[in-house]
Design a protein around this motif. Structure first.
Motif, PDB file in Angstrom:
ATOM      1  N   MET A 103     -20.160  23.389 -23.510  1.00  0.00           N
ATOM      2  CA  MET A 103     -19.790  23.633 -22.110  1.00  0.00           C
ATOM      3  C   MET A 103     -18.680  24.678 -22.016  1.00  0.00           C
ATOM      4  O   MET A 103     -18.715  25.548 -21.139  1.00  0.00           O
ATOM      5  CB  MET A 103     -19.357  22.330 -21.431  1.00  0.00           C
ATOM      6  N   ASN A 104     -17.706  24.609 -22.917  1.00  0.00           N
ATOM      7  CA  ASN A 104     -16.635  25.602 -22.928  1.00  0.00           C
ATOM      8  C   ASN A 104     -17.183  27.000 -23.206  1.00  0.00           C
ATOM      9  O   ASN A 104     -16.795  27.973 -22.557  1.00  0.00           O
ATOM     10  CB  ASN A 104     -15.558  25.235 -23.955  1.00  0.00           C
ATOM     11  N   ALA A 105     -18.103  27.094 -24.168  1.00  0.00           N
ATOM     12  CA  ALA A 105     -18.715  28.380 -24.489  1.00  0.00           C
ATOM     13  C   ALA A 105     -19.523  28.902 -23.304  1.00  0.00           C
ATOM     14  O   ALA A 105     -19.471  30.090 -22.969  1.00  0.00           O
ATOM     15  CB  ALA A 105     -19.598  28.257 -25.723  1.00  0.00           C
ATOM     16  N   LYS A 106     -20.266  28.010 -22.646  1.00  0.00           N
ATOM     17  CA  LYS A 106     -21.069  28.398 -21.485  1.00  0.00           C
ATOM     18  C   LYS A 106     -20.169  28.892 -20.357  1.00  0.00           C
ATOM     19  O   LYS A 106     -20.452  29.912 -19.725  1.00  0.00           O
ATOM     20  CB  LYS A 106     -21.910  27.207 -21.012  1.00  0.00           C
ATOM     21  N   ASN A 107     -19.053  28.195 -20.103  1.00  0.00           N
ATOM     22  CA  ASN A 107     -18.122  28.624 -19.051  1.00  0.00           C
ATOM     23  C   ASN A 107     -17.522  29.988 -19.382  1.00  0.00           C
ATOM     24  O   ASN A 107     -17.350  30.825 -18.494  1.00  0.00           O
ATOM     25  CB  ASN A 107     -17.014  27.586 -18.854  1.00  0.00           C
ATOM     26  N   GLU A 108     -17.223  30.209 -20.658  1.00  0.00           N
ATOM     27  CA  GLU A 108     -16.682  31.503 -21.082  1.00  0.00           C
ATOM     28  C   GLU A 108     -17.691  32.616 -20.824  1.00  0.00           C
ATOM     29  O   GLU A 108     -17.349  33.679 -20.304  1.00  0.00           O
ATOM     30  CB  GLU A 108     -16.318  31.449 -22.564  1.00  0.00           C
ATOM     31  N   ILE A 109     -18.945  32.364 -21.168  1.00  0.00           N
ATOM     32  CA  ILE A 109     -20.003  33.360 -20.937  1.00  0.00           C
ATOM     33  C   ILE A 109     -20.190  33.600 -19.449  1.00  0.00           C
ATOM     34  O   ILE A 109     -20.336  34.743 -19.011  1.00  0.00           O
ATOM     35  CB  ILE A 109     -21.323  32.904 -21.586  1.00  0.00           C
ATOM     36  N   LYS A 147     -39.564  23.341 -16.841  1.00  0.00           N
ATOM     37  CA  LYS A 147     -40.317  23.219 -18.082  1.00  0.00           C
ATOM     38  C   LYS A 147     -39.492  22.664 -19.242  1.00  0.00           C
ATOM     39  O   LYS A 147     -40.022  21.965 -20.091  1.00  0.00           O
ATOM     40  CB  LYS A 147     -40.905  24.577 -18.468  1.00  0.00           C
ATOM     41  N   LEU A 148     -38.206  22.992 -19.292  1.00  0.00           N
ATOM     42  CA  LEU A 148     -37.390  22.603 -20.435  1.00  0.00           C
ATOM     43  C   LEU A 148     -36.413  21.473 -20.127  1.00  0.00           C
ATOM     44  O   LEU A 148     -35.828  20.911 -21.044  1.00  0.00           O
ATOM     45  CB  LEU A 148     -36.618  23.808 -20.970  1.00  0.00           C
ATOM     46  N   GLY A 149     -36.253  21.138 -18.856  1.00  0.00           N
ATOM     47  CA  GLY A 149     -35.308  20.104 -18.466  1.00  0.00           C
ATOM     48  C   GLY A 149     -35.580  18.768 -19.115  1.00  0.00           C
ATOM     49  O   GLY A 149     -34.655  18.026 -19.439  1.00  0.00           O
ATOM     50  N   LYS A 150     -36.852  18.469 -19.335  1.00  0.00           N
ATOM     51  CA  LYS A 150     -37.196  17.182 -19.957  1.00  0.00           C
ATOM     52  C   LYS A 150     -36.661  17.081 -21.383  1.00  0.00           C
ATOM     53  O   LYS A 150     -36.435  15.991 -21.888  1.00  0.00           O
ATOM     54  CB  LYS A 150     -38.709  16.975 -19.939  1.00  0.00           C
ATOM     55  N   TYR A 151     -36.441  18.229 -22.029  1.00  0.00           N
ATOM     56  CA  TYR A 151     -35.920  18.221 -23.388  1.00  0.00           C
ATOM     57  C   TYR A 151     -34.398  18.138 -23.428  1.00  0.00           C
ATOM     58  O   TYR A 151     -33.830  17.809 -24.445  1.00  0.00           O
ATOM     59  CB  TYR A 151     -36.348  19.490 -24.137  1.00  0.00           C
ATOM     60  N   THR A 152     -33.753  18.476 -22.309  1.00  0.00           N
ATOM     61  CA  THR A 152     -32.290  18.560 -22.310  1.00  0.00           C
ATOM     62  C   THR A 152     -31.653  17.470 -21.455  1.00  0.00           C
ATOM     63  O   THR A 152     -30.475  17.562 -21.140  1.00  0.00           O
ATOM     64  CB  THR A 152     -31.828  19.922 -21.789  1.00  0.00           C
ATOM     65  N   GLN A 153     -32.398  16.453 -21.081  1.00  0.00           N
ATOM     66  CA  GLN A 153     -31.834  15.374 -20.300  1.00  0.00           C
ATOM     67  C   GLN A 153     -30.637  14.780 -21.034  1.00  0.00           C
ATOM     68  O   GLN A 153     -30.719  14.478 -22.207  1.00  0.00           O
ATOM     69  CB  GLN A 153     -32.864  14.290 -20.015  1.00  0.00           C
ATOM     70  N   GLY A 154     -29.538  14.661 -20.322  1.00  0.00           N
ATOM     71  CA  GLY A 154     -28.327  14.135 -20.938  1.00  0.00           C
ATOM     72  C   GLY A 154     -27.497  15.191 -21.626  1.00  0.00           C
ATOM     73  O   GLY A 154     -26.436  14.914 -22.157  1.00  0.00           O
ATOM     74  N   MET A 155     -27.995  16.431 -21.645  1.00  0.00           N
ATOM     75  CA  MET A 155     -27.246  17.539 -22.249  1.00  0.00           C
ATOM     76  C   MET A 155     -27.160  18.684 -21.239  1.00  0.00           C
ATOM     77  O   MET A 155     -27.828  19.708 -21.401  1.00  0.00           O
ATOM     78  CB  MET A 155     -27.930  18.023 -23.529  1.00  0.00           C
ATOM     79  N   PRO A 156     -26.382  18.542 -20.171  1.00  0.00           N
ATOM     80  CA  PRO A 156     -26.303  19.585 -19.144  1.00  0.00           C
ATOM     81  C   PRO A 156     -25.722  20.873 -19.702  1.00  0.00           C
ATOM     82  O   PRO A 156     -24.937  20.867 -20.640  1.00  0.00           O
ATOM     83  CB  PRO A 156     -25.381  18.983 -18.093  1.00  0.00           C
ATOM     84  N   GLY A 157     -26.150  21.983 -19.110  1.00  0.00           N
ATOM     85  CA  GLY A 157     -25.599  23.276 -19.487  1.00  0.00           C
ATOM     86  C   GLY A 157     -26.231  23.897 -20.718  1.00  0.00           C
ATOM     87  O   GLY A 157     -25.765  24.908 -21.211  1.00  0.00           O
ATOM     88  N   LEU A 158     -27.306  23.305 -21.226  1.00  0.00           N
ATOM     89  CA  LEU A 158     -27.917  23.849 -22.429  1.00  0.00           C
ATOM     90  C   LEU A 158     -28.630  25.162 -22.144  1.00  0.00           C
ATOM     91  O   LEU A 158     -28.656  26.048 -22.969  1.00  0.00           O
ATOM     92  CB  LEU A 158     -28.889  22.816 -23.012  1.00  0.00           C
ATOM     93  N   PHE A 159     -29.181  25.273 -20.941  1.00  0.00           N
ATOM     94  CA  PHE A 159     -29.900  26.511 -20.585  1.00  0.00           C
ATOM     95  C   PHE A 159     -29.265  27.160 -19.397  1.00  0.00           C
ATOM     96  O   PHE A 159     -28.791  26.612 -18.515  1.00  0.00           O
ATOM     97  CB  PHE A 159     -31.369  26.238 -20.288  1.00  0.00           C
TER      98      PHE A 159
END
Length: 98
Positions: free
Chosen positions: A18-24, A86-98
């Motif tokens: 999440m920190n890396a995503k916010n930085e980007i 399409k990919l949300g089902k793979y990242t449930q519980g891991m917000p900010g992955l995409f």
């Protein structure tokens, strides 16, 4: 490794991601092609479009720049929606992955 250590490690990984995503998200990227320059933030939102051409009136250039910005941002939002669908089902519980 026990389950608590694994959970703690997963939480740290999520926080780091999440920190890396916010930085980007806060960064600005500039793309150039011929007489067109586009500035984009890390959220893939167009911040500015500049057309350098002596063949158009200044008012025409500003209108075209705004139209390009709006259309591109709309297209990127569509990409984000389809990606999430399409990919949300793979990242449930891991917000900010995409």
């Amino acid at each position: 490794m026990n389950i608590q250590a694994m959970m703690k490690q997963a939480q740290k990984l999520q926080k780091d991601m999440m920190n890396a995503k916010n930085e980007i998200d806060e960064m600005t990227f500039t793309g150039k092609s011929s007489f067109v320059t586009v500035e984009v933030n890390g959220k893939k939102e167009i911040l500015k479009v500049t057309i350098n051409s002596d063949h158009l009136d200044k008012e025409d250039i500003e209108m075209v720049e705004d139209m390009i910005m709006v259309a591109t941002n709309d297209a990127m939002k569509q990409v984000d929606k389809v990606t999430e669908d399409k990919l949300g089902k793979y990242t449930q519980g891991m917000p900010g992955l995409f």
